[in-house]
Scaffold this motif. Structure first.
Motif, PDB file in Angstrom:
ATOM      1  N   SER A   6       1.069 -27.292   0.095  1.00 24.84           N
ATOM      2  CA  SER A   6       1.128 -25.983  -0.550  1.00 24.84           C
ATOM      3  C   SER A   6       0.609 -24.943   0.437  1.00 24.84           C
ATOM      4  O   SER A   6      -0.483 -25.084   0.977  1.00 24.84           O
ATOM      5  N   LEU A   7       1.433 -23.916   0.690  1.00 27.02           N
ATOM      6  CA  LEU A   7       1.075 -22.849   1.628  1.00 27.02           C
ATOM      7  C   LEU A   7       1.082 -21.506   0.917  1.00 27.02           C
ATOM      8  O   LEU A   7       1.958 -21.243   0.092  1.00 27.02           O
ATOM      9  N   VAL A   8       0.113 -20.672   1.237  1.00 29.95           N
ATOM     10  CA  VAL A   8       0.124 -19.275   0.805  1.00 29.95           C
ATOM     11  C   VAL A   8       0.117 -18.448   2.079  1.00 29.95           C
ATOM     12  O   VAL A   8      -0.796 -18.562   2.895  1.00 29.95           O
ATOM     13  N   LEU A   9       1.176 -17.647   2.260  1.00 24.73           N
ATOM     14  CA  LEU A   9       1.338 -16.872   3.479  1.00 24.73           C
ATOM     15  C   LEU A   9       1.393 -15.387   3.182  1.00 24.73           C
ATOM     16  O   LEU A   9       2.008 -14.966   2.198  1.00 24.73           O
ATOM     17  N   GLU A  10       0.761 -14.605   4.047  1.00 25.64           N
ATOM     18  CA  GLU A  10       0.878 -13.149   3.983  1.00 25.64           C
ATOM     19  C   GLU A  10       1.911 -12.749   5.018  1.00 25.64           C
ATOM     20  O   GLU A  10       1.762 -13.037   6.212  1.00 25.64           O
ATOM     21  N   VAL A  11       2.993 -12.104   4.575  1.00 22.69           N
ATOM     22  CA  VAL A  11       4.105 -11.758   5.463  1.00 22.69           C
ATOM     23  C   VAL A  11       4.424 -10.269   5.348  1.00 22.69           C
ATOM     24  O   VAL A  11       4.129  -9.629   4.337  1.00 22.69           O
ATOM     25  N   ASP A  12       5.042  -9.732   6.388  1.00 24.98           N
ATOM     26  CA  ASP A  12       5.386  -8.305   6.390  1.00 24.98           C
ATOM     27  C   ASP A  12       6.524  -7.998   5.424  1.00 24.98           C
ATOM     28  O   ASP A  12       6.534  -6.963   4.766  1.00 24.98           O
ATOM     29  N   ASP A  13       7.527  -8.882   5.360  1.00 27.47           N
ATOM     30  CA  ASP A  13       8.693  -8.670   4.506  1.00 27.47           C
ATOM     31  C   ASP A  13       8.931  -9.937   3.689  1.00 27.47           C
ATOM     32  O   ASP A  13       9.357 -10.959   4.236  1.00 27.47           O
ATOM     33  N   VAL A 178       7.214 -29.092  -0.183  1.00 27.22           N
ATOM     34  CA  VAL A 178       6.435 -28.006   0.411  1.00 27.22           C
ATOM     35  C   VAL A 178       6.595 -26.766  -0.470  1.00 27.22           C
ATOM     36  O   VAL A 178       7.695 -26.230  -0.613  1.00 27.22           O
ATOM     37  N   THR A 179       5.494 -26.327  -1.083  1.00 26.29           N
ATOM     38  CA  THR A 179       5.512 -25.128  -1.918  1.00 26.29           C
ATOM     39  C   THR A 179       4.983 -23.962  -1.088  1.00 26.29           C
ATOM     40  O   THR A 179       3.855 -24.015  -0.586  1.00 26.29           O
ATOM     41  N   VAL A 180       5.806 -22.928  -0.935  1.00 23.83           N
ATOM     42  CA  VAL A 180       5.444 -21.773  -0.108  1.00 23.83           C
ATOM     43  C   VAL A 180       5.338 -20.538  -0.995  1.00 23.83           C
ATOM     44  O   VAL A 180       6.298 -20.172  -1.686  1.00 23.83           O
ATOM     45  N   THR A 181       4.183 -19.906  -1.003  1.00 23.52           N
ATOM     46  CA  THR A 181       3.980 -18.658  -1.730  1.00 23.52           C
ATOM     47  C   THR A 181       3.876 -17.529  -0.709  1.00 23.52           C
ATOM     48  O   THR A 181       3.066 -17.605   0.213  1.00 23.52           O
ATOM     49  N   LEU A 182       4.706 -16.515  -0.878  1.00 25.04           N
ATOM     50  CA  LEU A 182       4.756 -15.396   0.065  1.00 25.04           C
ATOM     51  C   LEU A 182       4.357 -14.103  -0.625  1.00 25.04           C
ATOM     52  O   LEU A 182       4.792 -13.840  -1.750  1.00 25.04           O
ATOM     53  N   TYR A 183       3.542 -13.299   0.047  1.00 28.49           N
ATOM     54  CA  TYR A 183       3.259 -11.969  -0.463  1.00 28.49           C
ATOM     55  C   TYR A 183       2.928 -11.051   0.700  1.00 28.49           C
ATOM     56  O   TYR A 183       2.516 -11.505   1.769  1.00 28.49           O
ATOM     57  N   PRO A 184       3.136  -9.751   0.537  1.00 28.41           N
ATOM     58  CA  PRO A 184       2.929  -8.809   1.643  1.00 28.41           C
ATOM     59  C   PRO A 184       1.457  -8.491   1.857  1.00 28.41           C
ATOM     60  O   PRO A 184       0.616  -8.829   1.008  1.00 28.41           O
ATOM     61  N   PRO A 185       1.136  -7.870   2.991  1.00 28.89           N
ATOM     62  CA  PRO A 185      -0.259  -7.475   3.223  1.00 28.89           C
ATOM     63  C   PRO A 185      -0.739  -6.555   2.116  1.00 28.89           C
ATOM     64  O   PRO A 185       0.040  -5.794   1.531  1.00 28.89           O
ATOM     65  N   GLU A 186      -2.025  -6.646   1.808  1.00 31.76           N
ATOM     66  CA  GLU A 186      -2.587  -5.814   0.754  1.00 31.76           C
ATOM     67  C   GLU A 186      -2.489  -4.366   1.157  1.00 31.76           C
ATOM     68  O   GLU A 186      -2.862  -3.979   2.271  1.00 31.76           O
ATOM     69  N   THR A 187      -1.949  -3.562   0.262  1.00 29.90           N
ATOM     70  CA  THR A 187      -1.794  -2.138   0.539  1.00 29.90           C
ATOM     71  C   THR A 187      -3.125  -1.415   0.322  1.00 29.90           C
ATOM     72  O   THR A 187      -3.754  -1.571  -0.722  1.00 29.90           O
ATOM     73  N   VAL A 188      -3.527  -0.656   1.333  1.00 35.41           N
ATOM     74  CA  VAL A 188      -4.779   0.092   1.223  1.00 35.41           C
ATOM     75  C   VAL A 188      -4.477   1.500   0.746  1.00 35.41           C
ATOM     76  O   VAL A 188      -3.684   2.227   1.346  1.00 35.41           O
ATOM     77  N   VAL A 189      -5.066   1.872  -0.369  1.00 34.65           N
ATOM     78  CA  VAL A 189      -4.854   3.202  -0.942  1.00 34.65           C
ATOM     79  C   VAL A 189      -6.157   3.973  -0.842  1.00 34.65           C
ATOM     80  O   VAL A 189      -7.180   3.564  -1.384  1.00 34.65           O
ATOM     81  N   GLU A 190      -6.129   5.083  -0.122  1.00 35.13           N
ATOM     82  CA  GLU A 190      -7.344   5.888   0.039  1.00 35.13           C
ATOM     83  C   GLU A 190      -7.617   6.658  -1.240  1.00 35.13           C
ATOM     84  O   GLU A 190      -6.715   7.286  -1.797  1.00 35.13           O
ATOM     85  N   GLU A 191      -8.841   6.580  -1.701  1.00 38.33           N
ATOM     86  CA  GLU A 191      -9.189   7.301  -2.918  1.00 38.33           C
ATOM     87  C   GLU A 191      -9.390   8.777  -2.585  1.00 38.33           C
ATOM     88  O   GLU A 191     -10.029   9.135  -1.599  1.00 38.33           O
ATOM     89  N   GLY A 192      -8.823   9.619  -3.446  1.00 42.31           N
ATOM     90  CA  GLY A 192      -8.971  11.062  -3.219  1.00 42.31           C
ATOM     91  C   GLY A 192     -10.342  11.542  -3.614  1.00 42.31           C
ATOM     92  O   GLY A 192     -11.086  10.868  -4.330  1.00 42.31           O
ATOM     93  N   THR A 193     -10.705  12.710  -3.144  1.00 47.50           N
ATOM     94  CA  THR A 193     -11.981  13.299  -3.538  1.00 47.50           C
ATOM     95  C   THR A 193     -11.698  14.481  -4.450  1.00 47.50           C
ATOM     96  O   THR A 193     -10.689  15.148  -4.312  1.00 47.50           O
TER      97      THR A 193
END
Length: 195
Positions: A6-13, A178-193
């Motif tokens: 079982s694999l968990v991968l962070e991928v761009d697309d 082989v179980t492959v889980t794919l997801y994109p990089p965590e999106t960083v959202v800047e908090e407004g002031t």
């Protein structure tokens, strides 16, 4: 031996990586057993996780794929690949090259005892069927013929069930899962002031 990875991968697309993962399986004479993809606005479509401690009919404990922190938009893909056991390590290495490996689990279950047991039961059942067929040829009474035919039908059904079990075990040992889980990089959202 039954191999499961079982694999968990962070991928761009995610879509591109899922396509490439399917190509990796084909490259090693394997195939995609199942694929579940979710995207923005779609409902969950991931395979139902296996309950911890559960086993299949052969007493094998399937691994529980880790649940990654999917991004809020739901973009993800889960593929279950079957590749020949002899080359599954090479296939896993190619899959890990698709992105950053977050988690990896491997299991190897020896099912030799189960295979030997099922083969012995098949041999015994075949011998029993041969004896019943001989008795059927020698039977002269209608009641005896009917009784023997009923028992013969039952034992043939049992034999077919055992043969199906042996075929399933052979499939599990010939092809690694082989179980492959794919997801994109965590999106960083800047908090407004301010407001």
């Amino acid at each position: 031996v039954v191999y499961r990875v079982s694999l968990v991968l962070e991928v761009d697309d995610v879509a591109d990586a899922a396509q490439t993962a399917a190509e990796v399986a084909a490259r090693y004479d394997g195939y995609v057993q199942s694929e579940a993809t979710s995207g923005r606005g779609s409902g969950p479509s991931d395979p139902t996780p296996v309950e911890p401690g559960s086993t299949d009919e052969f007493g094998i404990v399937p691994p529980v794929p880790p649940v990654p922190p999917f991004p809020p938009d739901g973009t993800s893909a889960v593929l279950v690949l079957r590749v020949p056991a002899a080359s599954y390590t090479d296939a896993v290495a190619d899959l890990e090259a698709l992105g950053e490996t977050i988690t990896r689990t491997r299991t190897a279950d020896d099912v030799t005892d189960q295979v030997v047991d099922v083969e012995a039961r098949i041999e015994t059942q075949e011998a029993s069927i041969d004896r019943l067929q001989q008795l059927l040829d020698e039977a002269g009474d209608v009641a005896d013929v009917l009784a023997i035919e009923t028992e013969l039908t039952r034992r043939i059904a049992d034999l077919e069930s055992l043969q199906a079990q042996l075929e399933q075990l052979t499939n599990l040992t010939d092809l690694a899962t082989v179980t492959v889980t794919l997801y994109p990089p965590e999106t960083v959202v800047e908090e407004g002031t301010g407001f």
